[in-house]
Design a protein around this motif. Structure first.
Motif, mmCIF file in Angstrom:
data_model
loop_
_atom_site.group_PDB
_atom_site.id
_atom_site.type_symbol
_atom_site.label_atom_id
_atom_site.label_comp_id
_atom_site.label_asym_id
_atom_site.label_seq_id
_atom_site.Cartn_x
_atom_site.Cartn_y
_atom_site.Cartn_z
ATOM 1 N N PHE A 5 0.982 -1.204 0.028
ATOM 2 C CA PHE A 5 -0.056 -0.187 -0.056
ATOM 3 C C PHE A 5 0.800 1.291 -0.100
ATOM 4 O O PHE A 5 2.008 1.302 0.820
ATOM 5 N N GLY A 7 -4.115 1.528 -2.847
ATOM 6 C CA GLY A 7 -3.776 0.211 -3.227
ATOM 7 C C GLY A 7 -3.510 -0.162 -4.697
ATOM 8 O O GLY A 7 -3.007 -1.160 -5.058
ATOM 9 N N GLY A 8 -3.982 0.878 -5.506
ATOM 10 C CA GLY A 8 -3.929 0.591 -6.958
ATOM 11 C C GLY A 8 -4.738 1.671 -7.898
ATOM 12 O O GLY A 8 -5.354 2.544 -7.150
ATOM 13 N N HIS A 63 -5.887 10.344 10.886
ATOM 14 C CA HIS A 63 -5.177 9.314 10.150
ATOM 15 C C HIS A 63 -4.190 9.960 9.368
ATOM 16 O O HIS A 63 -4.307 10.938 8.543
ATOM 17 N N VAL A 98 -14.495 7.327 13.734
ATOM 18 C CA VAL A 98 -14.479 5.849 13.782
ATOM 19 C C VAL A 98 -15.782 5.263 13.726
ATOM 20 O O VAL A 98 -16.671 5.849 14.202
ATOM 21 N N PRO A 99 -15.817 4.348 12.555
ATOM 22 C CA PRO A 99 -17.364 3.829 12.135
ATOM 23 C C PRO A 99 -17.927 3.054 12.920
ATOM 24 O O PRO A 99 -19.171 2.924 13.125
ATOM 25 N N PRO A 109 -8.393 0.518 0.354
ATOM 26 C CA PRO A 109 -9.499 0.574 1.634
ATOM 27 C C PRO A 109 -9.551 2.054 2.138
ATOM 28 O O PRO A 109 -8.478 2.752 2.197
ATOM 29 N N ARG A 110 -10.844 2.086 2.625
ATOM 30 C CA ARG A 110 -11.325 3.593 3.061
ATOM 31 C C ARG A 110 -10.753 3.896 4.402
ATOM 32 O O ARG A 110 -10.412 3.020 5.327
ATOM 33 N N LEU A 111 -10.313 5.292 4.618
ATOM 34 C CA LEU A 111 -9.932 5.709 5.878
ATOM 35 C C LEU A 111 -10.938 6.751 6.243
ATOM 36 O O LEU A 111 -10.961 7.869 5.946
ATOM 37 N N PRO A 112 -11.818 6.445 7.184
ATOM 38 C CA PRO A 112 -13.015 7.205 7.500
ATOM 39 C C PRO A 112 -12.570 8.298 8.309
ATOM 40 O O PRO A 112 -11.479 8.135 9.084
ATOM 41 N N GLN A 168 -6.319 4.386 1.629
ATOM 42 C CA GLN A 168 -4.907 4.167 1.642
ATOM 43 C C GLN A 168 -4.735 3.530 0.219
ATOM 44 O O GLN A 168 -5.383 2.408 -0.349
ATOM 45 N N ASN A 211 -11.297 10.286 13.600
ATOM 46 C CA ASN A 211 -9.973 9.358 13.322
ATOM 47 C C ASN A 211 -9.051 9.829 12.690
ATOM 48 O O ASN A 211 -8.927 9.807 11.603
#
Lengths: 155, 253
Positions: free
Chosen positions: A16, A81-82, A61, A49-50, A43-46, A79, A59
């Motif tokens: 990542f 990833g592609g 980050h 905090v979900p 993948p999502r970075l909310p 984050q 949250n």
């Protein structure tokens, strides 16, 4: 729906990417002539905090931050990833490979294929209506309230 | 003849590591120092230094029924004091983390008392009395069963065990509870449920790739040793599979 089909490719790094590396890669890729559309996957970075006992609390980050691509600033919410890219013609993919070799510090794969949805789904219809711009298809999560980002300042 | 547990089959290093962790006779290597206060901070169940909240009066102060089992089983310290039941939960990356959920549960059942482990595909939770929990957590974090980059202490929002690692080698964490500093040390900046901590808690440097491969308890054909290379393990699993398939026909070996 447009009749023309454009070649698509997908860049998948073995790790990542942190936001700085992602910004470097995106800036290098968008400068390649002939990139039409692009999706950042990961993948999502909310923002909050979900779930769990701390649900709803902020949250912070380090990788969820504003990045600058071209002259456009936008918030990175995943984050990385592609990357999925749609390009004008096949030759552009070779250019993208060259750029990735220069910029990415981790091994990666570059696949060619169809990665963006070619026809609208029910959700797309509900969100964008019957006369949706075909360029919008598959670019953003239909549930997301945020729209697309148009990268400017490349000329 | 007294029963002597074998802990598990296999001739590979992975199988040996699994047996080492499970066997309470083996003293696991201590690879980092974490203070009691650090553990309390990461767990987030009570403020460091505060008294343990109780769920019932201490056993010594209450009338216990005349029960033969209570005479055989000695209560743990936490149970004696009437502590609340609290938890710690771990997420182990599939990329050669030194432990994994099933392994943790087996290990804890062999090594600890008065616990209630919960095993899931990507996370493992263990519940017990609070002061026992702190003691057990210290063991689980300080020994070779933990790695600061590929194992996360996550009470909620555990997603990440099967994802690619980040560029710096850290496992993905949506809440980013721990950060890798410029000095190479991983520090927890949030407790296990994602609430920010007053001070960062250092849990040491991530182990290198060679150490991870040597101490892994996960078979992985791409980044570690392949399951199929361990003939004894395969033979064992095939035997179990065959016997349970034939169960209705009363198998006899």
């Amino acid at each position: 729906m447009t009749e023309a089909t454009y070649p698509q490719c997908r860049i998948v790094p073995q790790r990542f990417l942190k936001s700085d590396s992602a910004q470097r890669l995106l800036n290098a890729v968008v400068r390649v002539e002939g990139v039409r559309r692009m999706i950042i996957n990961g993948p999502r970075l909310p923002a909050t905090v979900p779930y769990g006992p701390a649900r709803g609390k902020p949250n912070p980050h380090p990788d969820r931050k504003k990045i600058m691509v071209g002259d456009t600033e936008f918030e990175l919410e995943v984050q990385v990833g592609g990357l999925i890219l749609e390009v004008e013609e096949k030759g552009v993919i070779a250019e993208i490979r060259k750029v990735c070799d220069e910029v990415l510090t981790v091994p990666y794969t570059l696949d060619e294929g169809t990665f963006m949805k070619p026809v609208p789904t029910m959700s797309d219809y509900a969100k964008y209506g019957p006369d949706a711009d075909p360029r919008l298809l598959g670019l953003a999560d239909p549930r997301s309230r945020k729209g697309l980002v148009i990268i400017q300042g490349l000329k | 003849m007294a029963y002597k547990p074998q802990y598990g089959p296999g001739t590979s290093a992975v199988a040996e590591n699994r047996r080492r962790q499970m066997n309470p006779g083996v003293q696991l290597e201590k690879v980092r120092d974490v203070t009691d206060e650090d553990i309390v901070l990461i767990l987030g169940h009570r403020a460091p230094g505060s008294a343990y909240p109780t769920a019932h009066p201490p056993l010594a102060e209450q009338q216990e029924p005349d029960c033969p089992i209570r005479k055989i089983v000695t209560a743990t310290d936490g149970a004696k004091a009437g502590d609340r039941v609290r938890y710690i939960q771990f997420t182990d990356s599939m990329f050669n983390a030194p432990s994994q959920p099933y392994q943790r549960t087996y290990t804890e059942c062999y090594r600890f008392r008065g616990i209630d482990p919960g095993t899931l595909s990507g996370r493992q939770i263990v519940e017990c009395r609070e002061r026992d929990l702190e003691k057990y957590s210290k063991f689980l974090v300080e020994t070779e069963m933990f790695d600061s980059a590929r194992i996360g202490i996550r009470g909620a929002t555990v997603h990440g065990h099967s994802l690619r690692l980040a560029e710096d080698g850290m496992m993905f964490d949506m809440l980013q509870r721990c950060l890798l500093g410029d000095d190479g040390i991983v520090r927890y900046v949030k407790n296990q449920i994602g609430e920010p901590l007053d001070r960062a808690v250092a849990v040491g440097k991530p182990m290198d790739e060679a150490w991870m491969k040597k101490h892994s308890t996960i078979f992985h054909s791409l980044v570690g040793s392949a399951y199929r290379d361990d003939a004894e393990y395969i033979e064992y699993i095939q035997r179990i599979h065959s016997l349970r398939t034939k169960y209705g026909f009363m198998p006899k070996e």
